[in-house]
Design an enzyme around this catalytic site. Structure first.
Site, PDB file in Angstrom:
ATOM      1  N   ASP A 185       0.787  -1.095  -0.059  1.00 15.98           N
ATOM      2  CA  ASP A 185       0.162  -0.131   0.056  1.00 15.98           C
ATOM      3  C   ASP A 185       0.972   1.273   0.015  1.00 15.98           C
ATOM      4  O   ASP A 185       1.539   1.310   0.891  1.00 15.98           O
ATOM      5  CB  ASP A 185      -0.923  -0.093   1.376  1.00 15.98           C
TER       6      ASP A 185
ATOM      7  N   TYR B 209       2.801   9.730  -0.294  1.00 20.59           N
ATOM      8  CA  TYR B 209       3.969   9.367   0.278  1.00 20.59           C
ATOM      9  C   TYR B 209       5.360   9.529  -0.222  1.00 20.59           C
ATOM     10  O   TYR B 209       6.252   9.296   0.524  1.00 20.59           O
ATOM     11  CB  TYR B 209       3.654   7.660   0.584  1.00 20.59           C
TER      12      TYR B 209
ATOM     13  N   HIS C 267      -7.781   9.341  -1.637  1.00 17.99           N
ATOM     14  CA  HIS C 267      -6.879   9.252  -0.259  1.00 17.99           C
ATOM     15  C   HIS C 267      -7.994  10.226   0.908  1.00 17.99           C
ATOM     16  O   HIS C 267      -7.901   9.511   2.033  1.00 17.99           O
ATOM     17  CB  HIS C 267      -5.900  10.105  -0.327  1.00 17.99           C
TER      18      HIS C 267
ATOM     19  N   LEU D 164      -1.991  -1.011  14.346  1.00 18.18           N
ATOM     20  CA  LEU D 164      -1.472  -1.091  15.735  1.00 18.18           C
ATOM     21  C   LEU D 164      -1.234   0.051  16.690  1.00 18.18           C
ATOM     22  O   LEU D 164      -0.644  -0.127  17.582  1.00 18.18           O
ATOM     23  CB  LEU D 164       0.035  -1.804  15.654  1.00 18.18           C
TER      24      LEU D 164
ATOM     25  N   ILE E 278      -2.858  -3.247   7.039  1.00 19.25           N
ATOM     26  CA  ILE E 278      -1.568  -3.003   6.124  1.00 19.25           C
ATOM     27  C   ILE E 278      -0.414  -2.329   7.200  1.00 19.25           C
ATOM     28  O   ILE E 278      -0.016  -1.281   7.270  1.00 19.25           O
ATOM     29  CB  ILE E 278      -1.507  -1.830   5.250  1.00 19.25           C
TER      30      ILE E 278
ATOM     31  N   LYS F 121       2.954  -1.112   9.050  1.00 21.35           N
ATOM     32  CA  LYS F 121       4.109  -0.713   8.591  1.00 21.35           C
ATOM     33  C   LYS F 121       5.443  -0.939   9.397  1.00 21.35           C
ATOM     34  O   LYS F 121       5.016  -0.778  10.611  1.00 21.35           O
ATOM     35  CB  LYS F 121       4.103   0.705   8.215  1.00 21.35           C
ATOM     36  N   SER F 122       6.253  -1.545   8.851  1.00 22.23           N
ATOM     37  CA  SER F 122       7.609  -1.508   9.606  1.00 22.23           C
ATOM     38  C   SER F 122       8.658  -1.395   8.751  1.00 22.23           C
ATOM     39  O   SER F 122       8.553  -2.116   7.277  1.00 22.23           O
ATOM     40  CB  SER F 122       7.705  -2.838  10.444  1.00 22.23           C
TER      41      SER F 122
ATOM     42  N   ARG G 104       9.961  -7.618  12.379  1.00 23.49           N
ATOM     43  CA  ARG G 104       8.901  -7.143  12.613  1.00 23.49           C
ATOM     44  C   ARG G 104       7.983  -7.443  11.372  1.00 23.49           C
ATOM     45  O   ARG G 104       6.761  -7.654  11.307  1.00 23.49           O
ATOM     46  CB  ARG G 104       8.893  -5.540  13.073  1.00 23.49           C
TER      47      ARG G 104
ATOM     48  N   ASN H 210       4.737  -9.611  11.886  1.00 27.59           N
ATOM     49  CA  ASN H 210       3.240  -8.946  11.408  1.00 27.59           C
ATOM     50  C   ASN H 210       2.465  -9.908  10.405  1.00 27.59           C
ATOM     51  O   ASN H 210       1.388  -9.595  10.393  1.00 27.59           O
ATOM     52  CB  ASN H 210       3.478  -7.639  10.733  1.00 27.59           C
TER      53      ASN H 210
END
Length: 277
Positions: free
Chosen positions: A46, A51, A109, A191, A230, A232-233, A238, A242
Site C-alpha cells: 500500500d 508518500y 485518499h 497497531l 497494512i 508498517k515496519s 517485525r 506481522n
C-alpha cells in the site's frame, strides 16, 4: 515464508488480507522494505502519491521475481488532484512512477469536503477502472455521508474504505455501514503506534496466553473481523512477525477484552475537516 488469505472485493477481485504499508518510508528505502516483505510472503503493498515513494515501490515490484499478477499494488489520489480531469492525470502519473500498466486498487485518499469535488473524483476512478488502469477502486477516510453521496451520484459503492482502525478506535458504526453496503474495511494504523497499545496489560495478557507478540494479537483481532490490514515496519523481523497471524485464534473473551479498549478517539485527522495540500 508465510502465506496470507485473500478477501474478495466487489468485482471478484481478490485482495490479500495482510499487506505492507509504506507510509513515511523514504523512497530510497522503499525498495528494500517491499522486497523484504515480498520475501516474507506478503503479496500486497500500500503506497500513495503523497508518500513520495511510488518509484521505490515500483523498483521492488520490478526486481522481486514474483509475477506481476501475483502481487496486489494499491495507490491513492491526493487532495490536490480532485476532479475528473485532475484525477485521471494523477492516476496516470502514479502508474508512470510505479512503472506499472495498472494498479490493483486505486483509492481517493481523503474526501476533502470543503472542496466538494469527491464525486467527480469518484467518477474518474470508475472510468479508470473501465479503462483497465485499476482492477478495483475505492476510498480512504470516507464517512457514511460521503459514501452515500457517491452512491446517489453513480449507483456504485467503493470496493474498499481504508480508515484509521484499531482497538482504541474501533469505528463500529462505520464498519457496520460498510458491511451493509458491501464495502471491505481496511485498517491503517492497525497497531495504533505511539499510544502504548502494544504494552497495554490486556494485550500483554492475551499475548502471553497464546504465546504470541502483542502486535500479532492486535493484528489477529483485525483479521478475525474480516478487516484488511497494512501494518508498517522497516525492520525485517517485525515485517516477518506481522504477517504470521494465522496460526492461532483469539477466543470470544479475548475479542471482547480487546473491544473493551475502545476510547473512541482518533490518532489521525478528522475526515470531516482535513485538508492538507
Amino acid at each position: 515464508m508465510t502465506a496470507t488469505p485473500a478477501v474478495l472485493l466487489r468485482g471478484a477481485v481478490a485482495m490479500p488480507q495482510v499487506g505492507i504499508g509504506v507510509f513515511l518510508v523514504d523512497d530510497a528505502d522503499a525498495e528494500r522494505v517491499v522486497r523484504t516483505a515480498i520475501d516474507a510472503g506478503y503479496r500486497s503493498v500500500d503506497t500513495a502519491a503523497a508518500y513520495q515513494n511510488e518509484r521505490g515501490v515500483g523498483r521492488a515490484v520490478a526486481a522481486c521475481g514474483v509475477p506481476r499478477g501475483d502481487l496486489f499494488v494499491t495507490t491513492k489520489i491526493w487532495n490536490t488532484e480532485h476532479g475528473f480531469s485532475a484525477t485521471t492525470r494523477a492516476a496516470r502519473e502514479s502508474l508512470d512512477r510505479l512503472g506499472l500498466d495498472y494498479v490493483d486498487l486505486l483509492l481517493v485518499h481523503w474526501p476533502v469536503p470543503e472542496q466538494d469535488r469527491y464525486v467527480p473524483t469518484w467518477q474518474a476512478l470508475l472510468h479508470l477502472r473501465e479503462a483497465g488502469l485499476a482492477r478495483a477502486v475505492g476510498v480512504s477516510n470516507f464517512q457514511p455521508e460521503h459514501i452515500t453521496r457517491l452512491l446517489e451520484a453513480t449507483g456504485e459503492p467503493p470496493a474498499v474504505n481504508q480508515v484509521e482502525l484499531h482497538p482504541l478506535f474501533t469505528q463500529d458504526p462505520l464498519r457496520r455501514f460498510g458491511a451493509a453496503t458491501g464495502i471491505v474495511t481496511e485498517a491503517w494504523h492497525p497497531l495504533a503506534p505511539g499510544t502504548g497499545l502494544l504494552t497495554d496489560p490486556v494485550v500483554a495478557r492475551i499475548a502471553v496466553k497464546h504465546g504470541r507478540s502483542a502486535a500479532q494479537v492486535v493484528l489477529r483481532w483485525h483479521v478475525q473481523q474480516g478487516h484488511v490490514v497494512i501494518p508498517k515496519s522497516t525492520r525485517p523481523e517485525r515485517i516477518r512477525e506481522n504477517i504470521d497471524v494465522y496460526g492461532f485464534a483469539l477466543d470470544v473473551a479475548d475479542m471482547a477484552d480487546l473491544d473493551g479498549l475502545n476510547q473512541g478517539k482518533r490518532l489521525g485527522p478528522d475526515p470531516a475537516t482535513f485538508f492538507l495540500p
